[in-house]
Design a protein around this motif. Sequence first.
Motif, PDB file in Angstrom:
ATOM      1  N   ALA A 106       0.748  -1.190   0.163  1.00  0.00           N
ATOM      2  CA  ALA A 106      -0.029  -0.006   0.052  1.00  0.00           C
ATOM      3  C   ALA A 106       0.941   1.145  -0.068  1.00  0.00           C
ATOM      4  N   VAL A 107       0.778   2.024  -0.874  1.00  0.00           N
ATOM      5  CA  VAL A 107       1.736   3.324  -1.038  1.00  0.00           C
ATOM      6  C   VAL A 107       0.843   4.335  -0.590  1.00  0.00           C
ATOM      7  N   THR A 153      -3.357  12.776   2.656  1.00  0.00           N
ATOM      8  CA  THR A 153      -4.195  13.936   3.160  1.00  0.00           C
ATOM      9  C   THR A 153      -5.648  13.380   3.373  1.00  0.00           C
ATOM     10  N   GLU A 154      -6.019  12.043   2.763  1.00  0.00           N
ATOM     11  CA  GLU A 154      -7.272  11.497   3.093  1.00  0.00           C
ATOM     12  C   GLU A 154      -7.423  10.433   3.603  1.00  0.00           C
ATOM     13  N   ILE A 155      -6.265   9.885   4.505  1.00  0.00           N
ATOM     14  CA  ILE A 155      -6.125   8.583   5.193  1.00  0.00           C
ATOM     15  C   ILE A 155      -7.135   8.785   6.545  1.00  0.00           C
ATOM     16  N   THR A 156      -7.641   7.817   6.888  1.00  0.00           N
ATOM     17  CA  THR A 156      -8.509   7.553   7.797  1.00  0.00           C
ATOM     18  C   THR A 156      -8.261   6.338   8.665  1.00  0.00           C
ATOM     19  N   GLU A 157      -8.786   6.136   9.749  1.00  0.00           N
ATOM     20  CA  GLU A 157      -8.758   4.770  10.481  1.00  0.00           C
ATOM     21  C   GLU A 157      -9.239   3.548   9.522  1.00  0.00           C
ATOM     22  N   GLU A 158     -10.425   4.096   9.198  1.00  0.00           N
ATOM     23  CA  GLU A 158     -11.345   3.259   7.982  1.00  0.00           C
ATOM     24  C   GLU A 158     -10.616   2.999   6.776  1.00  0.00           C
ATOM     25  N   SER A 159      -9.893   3.916   6.084  1.00  0.00           N
ATOM     26  CA  SER A 159      -9.392   3.478   4.703  1.00  0.00           C
ATOM     27  C   SER A 159      -7.996   2.730   5.048  1.00  0.00           C
ATOM     28  N   LEU A 160      -7.215   2.921   6.174  1.00  0.00           N
ATOM     29  CA  LEU A 160      -6.236   2.175   6.553  1.00  0.00           C
ATOM     30  C   LEU A 160      -6.509   0.811   6.600  1.00  0.00           C
ATOM     31  N   GLN A 161      -7.690   0.786   7.596  1.00  0.00           N
ATOM     32  CA  GLN A 161      -8.151  -0.524   8.062  1.00  0.00           C
ATOM     33  C   GLN A 161      -8.810  -1.503   6.836  1.00  0.00           C
ATOM     34  N   GLN A 162      -9.426  -0.850   5.787  1.00  0.00           N
ATOM     35  CA  GLN A 162      -9.638  -1.407   4.714  1.00  0.00           C
ATOM     36  C   GLN A 162      -8.564  -1.866   3.823  1.00  0.00           C
ATOM     37  N   ALA A 163      -7.501  -0.996   3.499  1.00  0.00           N
ATOM     38  CA  ALA A 163      -6.531  -1.451   2.722  1.00  0.00           C
ATOM     39  C   ALA A 163      -5.611  -2.575   3.594  1.00  0.00           C
ATOM     40  N   LEU A 164      -5.591  -2.826   4.672  1.00  0.00           N
ATOM     41  CA  LEU A 164      -4.971  -3.925   5.501  1.00  0.00           C
ATOM     42  C   LEU A 164      -6.000  -5.176   5.286  1.00  0.00           C
ATOM     43  N   GLU A 165      -7.118  -4.885   5.237  1.00  0.00           N
ATOM     44  CA  GLU A 165      -8.294  -5.997   5.214  1.00  0.00           C
ATOM     45  C   GLU A 165      -7.836  -6.548   3.858  1.00  0.00           C
ATOM     46  N   ASN A 166      -7.762  -5.493   2.583  1.00  0.00           N
ATOM     47  CA  ASN A 166      -7.673  -6.115   1.265  1.00  0.00           C
ATOM     48  C   ASN A 166      -6.533  -6.823   1.174  1.00  0.00           C
ATOM     49  N   GLY A 167      -5.350  -6.478   1.937  1.00  0.00           N
ATOM     50  CA  GLY A 167      -3.956  -7.177   1.905  1.00  0.00           C
ATOM     51  C   GLY A 167      -3.944  -8.588   2.461  1.00  0.00           C
ATOM     52  N   LYS A 168      -4.862  -8.517   3.700  1.00  0.00           N
ATOM     53  CA  LYS A 168      -4.970  -9.938   4.291  1.00  0.00           C
ATOM     54  C   LYS A 168      -5.438 -10.962   3.484  1.00  0.00           C
ATOM     55  N   LYS A 169      -6.754 -10.352   2.595  1.00  0.00           N
ATOM     56  CA  LYS A 169      -7.254 -11.315   1.728  1.00  0.00           C
ATOM     57  C   LYS A 169      -6.552 -11.639   0.728  1.00  0.00           C
ATOM     58  N   ALA A 170      -5.577 -10.966   0.201  1.00  0.00           N
ATOM     59  CA  ALA A 170      -4.880 -11.174  -1.012  1.00  0.00           C
ATOM     60  C   ALA A 170      -3.793 -12.349  -1.128  1.00  0.00           C
ATOM     61  N   SER A 188      -0.500  -2.413  -4.576  1.00  0.00           N
ATOM     62  CA  SER A 188      -1.825  -2.647  -4.752  1.00  0.00           C
ATOM     63  C   SER A 188      -2.712  -1.719  -4.353  1.00  0.00           C
ATOM     64  N   GLU A 189      -2.225  -0.807  -3.528  1.00  0.00           N
ATOM     65  CA  GLU A 189      -3.163   0.458  -2.993  1.00  0.00           C
ATOM     66  C   GLU A 189      -2.218   1.700  -3.508  1.00  0.00           C
TER      67      GLU A 189
END
Length: 125
Positions: free
Chosen positions: A82-83, A108-125, A102-103
Amino acid sequence: MKKTRILIVDDDTMVRIGLKTVINWEENGFLLVGEAQDGQQALELAERYQPDIIITDIRMPVMDGMEMLKLIRSINPAVYVAVLTSHEDFGYARQAIKLGASEYILKTEITEESLQQALENGKKA
């Protein structure tokens, strides 16, 4: 249950601290294996700890995120990257994706939710 191993790479200490504290890593099934302030340090840590996910900045001293991304693929082709960047330039995004990111997340737009989503995407990949 095996925890997903995470490596954080950013030359800005405050960004690294923010990333480390915004999520409860353990509770969410993640293990923070290390943090680096440049791509060279990240490569050494990636070889040692074999992270499943790398969260990296693009612009850093010594070795930038793009060069690190190229080299990391030879060490671990399956790592999810995730870049994180403050650059909205589409050229950076295109280059990062071309190199296997992959991301692409704007700082400027990062939130706990967006980071969590990126991590969940990575976990599934």
